[in-house]
Each structure stands twice: as C-alpha cells, then as structure tokens.
Design a protein around this motif. Structure first.
Motif, PDB file in Angstrom:
ATOM      1  N   PRO A  78       0.717  -1.253   0.024  1.00 60.65           N
ATOM      2  CA  PRO A  78      -0.063   0.176  -0.085  1.00 60.65           C
ATOM      3  C   PRO A  78       0.870   1.448   0.248  1.00 60.65           C
ATOM      4  O   PRO A  78       0.273   2.314  -0.214  1.00 60.65           O
ATOM      5  CB  PRO A  78      -0.848   0.018   1.265  1.00 60.65           C
ATOM      6  CG  PRO A  78       0.126  -1.121   2.131  1.00 60.65           C
ATOM      7  CD  PRO A  78       0.545  -2.139   1.303  1.00 60.65           C
ATOM      8  N   TYR A  79       2.084   1.205   0.347  1.00 58.61           N
ATOM      9  CA  TYR A  79       2.837   2.354   0.358  1.00 58.61           C
ATOM     10  C   TYR A  79       3.741   2.511  -0.965  1.00 58.61           C
ATOM     11  O   TYR A  79       4.528   3.745  -1.209  1.00 58.61           O
ATOM     12  CB  TYR A  79       4.080   2.331   1.437  1.00 58.61           C
ATOM     13  CG  TYR A  79       3.292   2.238   2.986  1.00 58.61           C
ATOM     14  CD1 TYR A  79       3.047   3.186   3.831  1.00 58.61           C
ATOM     15  CD2 TYR A  79       3.252   0.693   3.379  1.00 58.61           C
ATOM     16  CE1 TYR A  79       2.125   3.121   4.940  1.00 58.61           C
ATOM     17  CE2 TYR A  79       2.659   0.740   4.731  1.00 58.61           C
ATOM     18  CZ  TYR A  79       2.252   2.034   5.264  1.00 58.61           C
ATOM     19  OH  TYR A  79       1.586   1.824   6.569  1.00 58.61           O
ATOM     20  N   ASN A  80       3.457   1.772  -2.048  1.00 59.78           N
ATOM     21  CA  ASN A  80       4.082   1.767  -3.179  1.00 59.78           C
ATOM     22  C   ASN A  80       3.465   3.102  -4.012  1.00 59.78           C
ATOM     23  O   ASN A  80       2.212   3.225  -3.912  1.00 59.78           O
ATOM     24  CB  ASN A  80       3.859   0.555  -4.243  1.00 59.78           C
ATOM     25  CG  ASN A  80       4.554   0.626  -5.519  1.00 59.78           C
ATOM     26  OD1 ASN A  80       4.322   1.282  -6.209  1.00 59.78           O
ATOM     27  ND2 ASN A  80       5.580  -0.149  -5.482  1.00 59.78           N
ATOM     28  N   PRO A  81       4.239   3.934  -4.528  1.00 62.05           N
ATOM     29  CA  PRO A  81       3.530   5.248  -5.086  1.00 62.05           C
ATOM     30  C   PRO A  81       2.855   4.919  -5.966  1.00 62.05           C
ATOM     31  O   PRO A  81       1.765   5.744  -6.425  1.00 62.05           O
ATOM     32  CB  PRO A  81       5.036   5.834  -5.649  1.00 62.05           C
ATOM     33  CG  PRO A  81       5.882   5.339  -4.887  1.00 62.05           C
ATOM     34  CD  PRO A  81       5.696   3.951  -4.588  1.00 62.05           C
ATOM     35  N   ILE A  82       2.928   3.952  -7.028  1.00 62.64           N
ATOM     36  CA  ILE A  82       1.772   3.546  -8.152  1.00 62.64           C
ATOM     37  C   ILE A  82       0.641   3.330  -7.794  1.00 62.64           C
ATOM     38  O   ILE A  82      -0.558   3.681  -7.910  1.00 62.64           O
ATOM     39  CB  ILE A  82       2.802   2.305  -8.921  1.00 62.64           C
ATOM     40  CG1 ILE A  82       3.855   2.994  -9.757  1.00 62.64           C
ATOM     41  CG2 ILE A  82       1.798   2.186  -9.951  1.00 62.64           C
ATOM     42  CD1 ILE A  82       4.698   1.889 -10.522  1.00 62.64           C
ATOM     43  N   VAL A  83       0.790   2.424  -6.619  1.00 64.02           N
ATOM     44  CA  VAL A  83      -0.639   1.830  -5.881  1.00 64.02           C
ATOM     45  C   VAL A  83      -1.234   2.886  -5.387  1.00 64.02           C
ATOM     46  O   VAL A  83      -2.548   3.066  -5.236  1.00 64.02           O
ATOM     47  CB  VAL A  83       0.045   0.802  -4.924  1.00 64.02           C
ATOM     48  CG1 VAL A  83      -1.490   0.238  -4.083  1.00 64.02           C
ATOM     49  CG2 VAL A  83       0.388  -0.490  -5.613  1.00 64.02           C
ATOM     50  N   GLN A  84      -0.811   3.951  -4.593  1.00 65.54           N
ATOM     51  CA  GLN A  84      -1.222   5.002  -3.950  1.00 65.54           C
ATOM     52  C   GLN A  84      -1.970   5.652  -5.128  1.00 65.54           C
ATOM     53  O   GLN A  84      -3.047   6.241  -4.926  1.00 65.54           O
ATOM     54  CB  GLN A  84      -0.251   5.669  -3.155  1.00 65.54           C
ATOM     55  CG  GLN A  84       0.274   4.875  -1.955  1.00 65.54           C
ATOM     56  CD  GLN A  84       1.326   5.811  -1.154  1.00 65.54           C
ATOM     57  OE1 GLN A  84       1.839   7.139  -1.602  1.00 65.54           O
ATOM     58  NE2 GLN A  84       1.341   5.569  -0.059  1.00 65.54           N
TER      59      GLN A  84
END
Length: 211
Positions: A35-41
């Motif tokens: 959830p902390y991945n920039p793409i996921v966010q």
C-alpha cells in the motif's frame, strides 16, 4: 479532422486509460500489493472518486466487491456516448446503442444470478437428501463460498419463501426464483433482438451497433 472530433478522440482516449486504471487496480487487489508503493497509491487516489459512489450503489455481496464492474461499465458507456456525440454521428442512434448495451449488461447479470440460484437450489437438494438419510444437513456459513452463495440469493428467496410451499420438506424457492429469472431473461432477449432488428433495418449509423 475538426476541432470537435479531436476533442472527442482526446476524451475517449482519457476514458480508455481510466478504464485500464480501474481494471489494473482490481487485478492488483488480488495479489495484496504494497500500500505504500507510489504507483499503488496513485491508482487508489485516481480511482476512488468513481469506485466509492459505485460501492454505495452496489455494496459488497458476501464479501465480494462488485462495484468495479459497475464502474467499468459506466466508463465504457460514457466513452461510447462521447465517441458518438463528438464524431458528428446520430445522437439518437448513439443513445439507442447505449440502451442495447445496458440491456446486454442486465442480461449478463441476470444470467449469473440465475446460476447462483440454481447452485443454491442444488445445495438445498443435497442438504435435504442428507436430512432424509438422517445425516447432518446444516449449511456451513463459515465457508466463504457458502456464505457468499447464501448472502447473494437469500434476499430474493426470502421474499418468495412465504408464497412457495415446500415439497416433502424441501425448500424449492431458489428453483422457483431461477425459473422467474429465466422468464425475465426471455423478455430481455426479446427486447434485445427487437432492438437489433430495428437497428439493422434503419441502416446508416445504427446498422453497425452490437451488444
């Protein structure tokens, strides 16, 4: 290509990208991404404004979130509307095509629900046979699949249960509900076939519509 057509192409392209963003988010949810991945966010922030209202319209059933299906369909319909309006085509033909697509979507949803009702009917028959044999005959709702099947079909079967008699103790309301769904599907198929015939007979811009 005129200015309006260029705008239509641009908006359609943006909606197609957004369609794929929603689809990618759904696929990513199956693998529990970081959830902390920039793409996921970014995907979450970009798609939540559409998915959240869809969740209020179509809440989860048995823990299964069906709102992305509604969102994907809405984005697809909006893309078709823009494509039809900005290409200089017939507005009436575009709306007629969308009506057929909506009927097609409802037809698919009802078909899937009919299969769930038949599965619930099969479970009822299986449990009834175990009961007749003097064996345990309780549906284990701790199992996710059983819980989903029960929660998805119970709102309909509960309403029919008061009007449907049991057969030697067998609850046949899921089968009755499935038969009623077949009648609805037959009606929808008649409307869709009639609409397709009108579209084909009118020629021009409506002749190539599909659903």
């Amino acid at each position: 290509m005129g200015i309006m057509q260029s705008i239509g192409v641009l908006l359609t392209f943006v909606l197609q990208i957004y369609f794929w963003m929603i689809l990618i988010r759904v696929l990513m949810s199956w693998i529990n991404p970081d959830p902390y991945n920039p793409i996921v966010q970014f995907l979450v922030r970009a798609t939540d404004p559409v998915l959240e209202p869809c969740r209020r319209i179509l809440p989860p059933i048995g823990g299964l979130d069906l709102s992305p299906m509604l969102a994907l369909f809405a984005v697809s319909m909006l893309s078709n509307v823009i494509r039809g309006l900005f290409s200089g085509g017939d507005v009436g033909g575009t709306m007629f095509a969308l009506g057929l697509q909506l009927l097609g979507f409802v037809h698919i949803a009802l078909t899937l629900y009919m299969l769930l009702l038949l599965a619930r009917g099969g479970v009822n028959i299986y449990l009834w046979m175990r009961y007749r044999q003097g064996r345990a005959s309780m549906l284990d709702l701790r199992q996710p699949l059983n819980r989903f099947l029960f929660q998805a079909t119970e709102p309909v079967t509960r309403r029919l249960r008061g009007f449907t008699p049991t057969v030697f103790g067998l609850d046949i309301t899921p089968i009755v509900a499935a038969l009623l769904t077949v009648l609805l599907l037959t009606l929808l198929e008649g409307l869709m076939n009639g609409g397709a015939a009108v579209a084909m007979g009118s020629g021009g811009g409506m002749g190539h519509m599909s659903y």
